[in-house]
Design a protein around this motif. Structure first.
Motif, PDB file in Angstrom:
ATOM      1  N   MET A 191       0.868  -1.250  -0.079  1.00  0.00           N
ATOM      2  CA  MET A 191       0.086   0.060  -0.099  1.00  0.00           C
ATOM      3  C   MET A 191       0.773   1.311   0.010  1.00  0.00           C
ATOM      4  O   MET A 191       0.416   2.240  -0.386  1.00  0.00           O
ATOM      5  CB  MET A 191      -0.947  -0.042   1.198  1.00  0.00           C
ATOM      6  N   TYR A 206     -11.192   9.925  -4.396  1.00  0.00           N
ATOM      7  CA  TYR A 206     -11.000   8.610  -4.415  1.00  0.00           C
ATOM      8  C   TYR A 206     -12.027   7.737  -3.898  1.00  0.00           C
ATOM      9  O   TYR A 206     -12.458   8.242  -2.808  1.00  0.00           O
ATOM     10  CB  TYR A 206      -9.624   8.278  -3.702  1.00  0.00           C
ATOM     11  N   LEU A 208     -12.862   4.148  -2.395  1.00  0.00           N
ATOM     12  CA  LEU A 208     -12.045   2.763  -1.961  1.00  0.00           C
ATOM     13  C   LEU A 208     -13.197   1.760  -1.864  1.00  0.00           C
ATOM     14  O   LEU A 208     -14.032   1.988  -1.255  1.00  0.00           O
ATOM     15  CB  LEU A 208     -11.410   3.043  -0.633  1.00  0.00           C
ATOM     16  N   ALA A 210     -13.111  -2.436  -1.053  1.00  0.00           N
ATOM     17  CA  ALA A 210     -12.393  -3.661  -0.406  1.00  0.00           C
ATOM     18  C   ALA A 210     -13.285  -4.580   0.281  1.00  0.00           C
ATOM     19  O   ALA A 210     -14.292  -4.273   0.824  1.00  0.00           O
ATOM     20  CB  ALA A 210     -11.318  -3.102   0.976  1.00  0.00           C
ATOM     21  N   GLU A 220      -6.650  -1.323   3.423  1.00  0.00           N
ATOM     22  CA  GLU A 220      -7.206  -0.049   3.109  1.00  0.00           C
ATOM     23  C   GLU A 220      -7.115   1.129   3.961  1.00  0.00           C
ATOM     24  O   GLU A 220      -6.691   2.305   3.574  1.00  0.00           O
ATOM     25  CB  GLU A 220      -8.919  -0.297   3.133  1.00  0.00           C
ATOM     26  N   PHE A 223      -3.392   2.280   2.953  1.00  0.00           N
ATOM     27  CA  PHE A 223      -3.464   3.018   1.658  1.00  0.00           C
ATOM     28  C   PHE A 223      -3.939   4.509   1.967  1.00  0.00           C
ATOM     29  O   PHE A 223      -3.170   5.611   1.362  1.00  0.00           O
ATOM     30  CB  PHE A 223      -4.099   2.487   0.961  1.00  0.00           C
ATOM     31  N   LYS A 224      -5.235   4.673   2.643  1.00  0.00           N
ATOM     32  CA  LYS A 224      -5.633   5.763   3.051  1.00  0.00           C
ATOM     33  C   LYS A 224      -4.429   6.675   3.643  1.00  0.00           C
ATOM     34  O   LYS A 224      -4.446   7.843   3.713  1.00  0.00           O
ATOM     35  CB  LYS A 224      -6.787   5.510   3.743  1.00  0.00           C
ATOM     36  N   ILE A 236     -11.112  10.932   0.188  1.00  0.00           N
ATOM     37  CA  ILE A 236     -11.892   9.789   0.281  1.00  0.00           C
ATOM     38  C   ILE A 236     -13.233  10.017   0.223  1.00  0.00           C
ATOM     39  O   ILE A 236     -13.950  10.510   1.146  1.00  0.00           O
ATOM     40  CB  ILE A 236     -11.516   8.864   1.157  1.00  0.00           C
ATOM     41  N   GLU A 239     -16.258   4.781   0.779  1.00  0.00           N
ATOM     42  CA  GLU A 239     -15.718   3.357   1.203  1.00  0.00           C
ATOM     43  C   GLU A 239     -16.631   2.519   1.196  1.00  0.00           C
ATOM     44  O   GLU A 239     -17.799   2.646   1.993  1.00  0.00           O
ATOM     45  CB  GLU A 239     -15.010   3.662   2.397  1.00  0.00           C
ATOM     46  N   PHE A 265      -9.846   2.866  -6.234  1.00  0.00           N
ATOM     47  CA  PHE A 265      -8.952   1.912  -5.737  1.00  0.00           C
ATOM     48  C   PHE A 265      -9.587   0.927  -5.150  1.00  0.00           C
ATOM     49  O   PHE A 265     -10.485   0.723  -4.052  1.00  0.00           O
ATOM     50  CB  PHE A 265      -8.267   2.791  -4.901  1.00  0.00           C
ATOM     51  N   THR A 266      -9.249  -0.394  -5.679  1.00  0.00           N
ATOM     52  CA  THR A 266     -10.032  -1.734  -4.894  1.00  0.00           C
ATOM     53  C   THR A 266      -8.831  -2.488  -4.397  1.00  0.00           C
ATOM     54  O   THR A 266      -7.730  -2.561  -4.916  1.00  0.00           O
ATOM     55  CB  THR A 266     -10.474  -2.532  -6.248  1.00  0.00           C
ATOM     56  N   ILE A 267      -9.090  -2.881  -3.295  1.00  0.00           N
ATOM     57  CA  ILE A 267      -8.351  -4.150  -2.647  1.00  0.00           C
ATOM     58  C   ILE A 267      -9.246  -5.368  -2.932  1.00  0.00           C
ATOM     59  O   ILE A 267      -9.796  -5.891  -1.679  1.00  0.00           O
ATOM     60  CB  ILE A 267      -8.078  -3.944  -1.277  1.00  0.00           C
TER      61      ILE A 267
END
Length: 445
Positions: A191, A206, A208, A210, A220, A223-224, A236, A239, A265-267
């Motif tokens: 990350m 962004y 997110l 996850a 997550e 990264f944040k 962000i 989420e 942005f994906t996890i």
């Protein structure tokens, strides 16, 4: 090659097989010689007996009791594809070791069971298999299972355990125990690398996405934090945490589109990423966000995605086969041989598992013993050849300074499926946590 030459070259597990074949050949030769040269019959029998004795001595010196490795793997459940690829990598490594004479001159075996991505089952299976005589343990693939096994099995039974798939940073930081080591980038390193890549871009808003489990939530959060540190302008705007193994992402897709982010942005990885991407493509998601999308990819996922891949988007891989093919003769030979055996190139998970086994084998040979403490000392002090280059392990966390690969999704004409064309390789030394951060993670809250 005559029989004596074959016997001289015999080694490891192949010794008895080669001698058995050679014995039949020689007995046939003896029968023919007896017909044509009866007077030399006794001499031939004596020679055969001598060769039998010599070969038996050679075999017993080079085989010995097999060295047992075990693992409770996620072969069914939400991360089954990762588990299956992991098993292929382990088996390929075991075959390579045994063809090369084994470890410490002894053959290596690997026993495994399917934990179904159930943490308690993984603990029970690993405990039973280790107590049955194993000296090395492969970690499960799901983070929850790996955390359970490292605490309840590897630490308690004092058996070295290697992590090849789980990216939870808690394994080597907060919940570290001295018999674990990891060859894969974790949440912190991966990350931080991703935030370094995206902080250079003009994106500010962004979204997110996850999966809802501990490892993904840790990623997550990391990264944040890193993104805000490197780009204070970043915001962000939404989420989303769908459950692990979700089959319907429609609600999350609609919520993200409504938030109008600059970047998504994906996890998600494995089956989750495939399911999401196919539904997103059907709903026109990637077109609406202009492929401003980041995912965690591997060879198997890219092959499965086909036209559902976010072409033009970005991603991270841990051991991309297309990159390895061009990185040197050793890695190219590995990819080519794996493909020749299995019909397809190794996924990231297969290569990481292969590196786990080979790192352990190198540590055992350095230690000249399978003793757990001796092997771990070798891990702490050594430099190890892997398919991703030479790796060292931190003495405080036993995490490898593994590189992180970033790139852009393209249509692979030669491969027949999308690929991630590597644009940046960030050395592990640039993104690993400091000793102060590791120690801080272990302090009581």
């Amino acid at each position: 090659m005559n029989l004596s030459e074959r016997l001289a070259r015999s080694n490891g597990l192949r010794c008895d097989i080669r001698f058995g074949h050679g014995g039949r050949v020689l007995r046939a030769e003896l029968r023919q010689q007896q017909k044509n040269e009866g007077r030399r019959h006794d001499m031939k029998k004596a020679m055969f007996a001598a060769l039998v004795a010599a070969s038996s001595a050679l075999c017993s010196a080079q085989t010995g009791t097999p060295i047992k490795m075990v693992g409770s793997l996620d072969l069914s459940g939400p991360v089954a594809e990762v588990g299956k690829d992991t098993l292929l990598g382990i088996q390929f490594a075991v075959d390579a070791l045994n063809k090369g004479g084994g470890v410490l001159g002894r053959p290596v075996t690997f026993d495994y069971q399917d934990n179904g991505s159930n943490a308690q089952r993984a603990i029970t299976q690993s405990t039973t298999m280790v107590r049955d005589g194993a000296v090395f343990l492969m970690a499960p693939q799901a983070s929850g299972s790996t955390l359970g096994v490292t605490k309840m099995v590897s630490a308690k039974l004092k058996v070295p355990m290697c992590v090849s798939a789980s990216g939870s940073e808690d394994i080597t930081m907060k919940d570290f125990q001295p018999y674990v080591f990891s060859v894969t980038p974790n949440a912190y390193t991966e990350m931080r690398g991703a935030a370094m890549q995206l902080a250079k871009q003009p994106y500010k808003r962004y979204a997110l996405l996850a999966a809802d489990y501990s490892g993904a939530r840790t990623n997550e959060a990391r990264f944040k934090a890193f993104l805000k540190e490197l780009n204070p302008q970043a915001e962000i705007v939404i989420e989303e945490f769908p459950k692990l193994g979700a089959i319907d992402y429609t609600a999350s897709i609609n919520k993200i589109l409504a938030a109008k982010p600059d970047y998504v942005f994906t996890i998600l990885y494995g089956t989750d990423l495939v399911t999401f991407s196919k539904q997103a493509t059907a709903l026109g998601f990637f077109k609406q966000i202009n492929s401003k999308f980041f995912g965690i990819y591997d060879e198997s996922v890219l092959k499965t995605l086909g036209d559902s891949a976010a072409i033009g988007g970005n991603g991270v891989q841990r051991a991309p086969a297309d990159y390895l093919l061009k990185s040197g003769p050793q890695a190219k030979a590995y990819v080519d041989q794996f493909k020749a055996k299995n019909g397809f190139p190794p996924s990231d998970w297969s290569t990481l598992a292969y590196d786990c086994v080979m790192t352990w084998a190198q540590a055992v040979n350095t230690a000249k013993s399978t003793d757990a403490d001796a092997v771990i000392r070798a891990v702490e002090g050594g430099e190890f050849n892997t398919m991703r280059g030479k790796l060292r392990f931190g003495k405080l966390d036993h995490a490898a300074d593994a590189p992180v690969f970033f790139g852009r999704l393209e249509r692979g004409k030669e491969q027949g499926h999308p690929i991630m064309a590597v644009t940046d390789v960030i050395p592990g030394s640039m993104v690993r946590p400091t000793e102060a951060e590791i120690r801080k993670s272990r302090q009581p809250e």
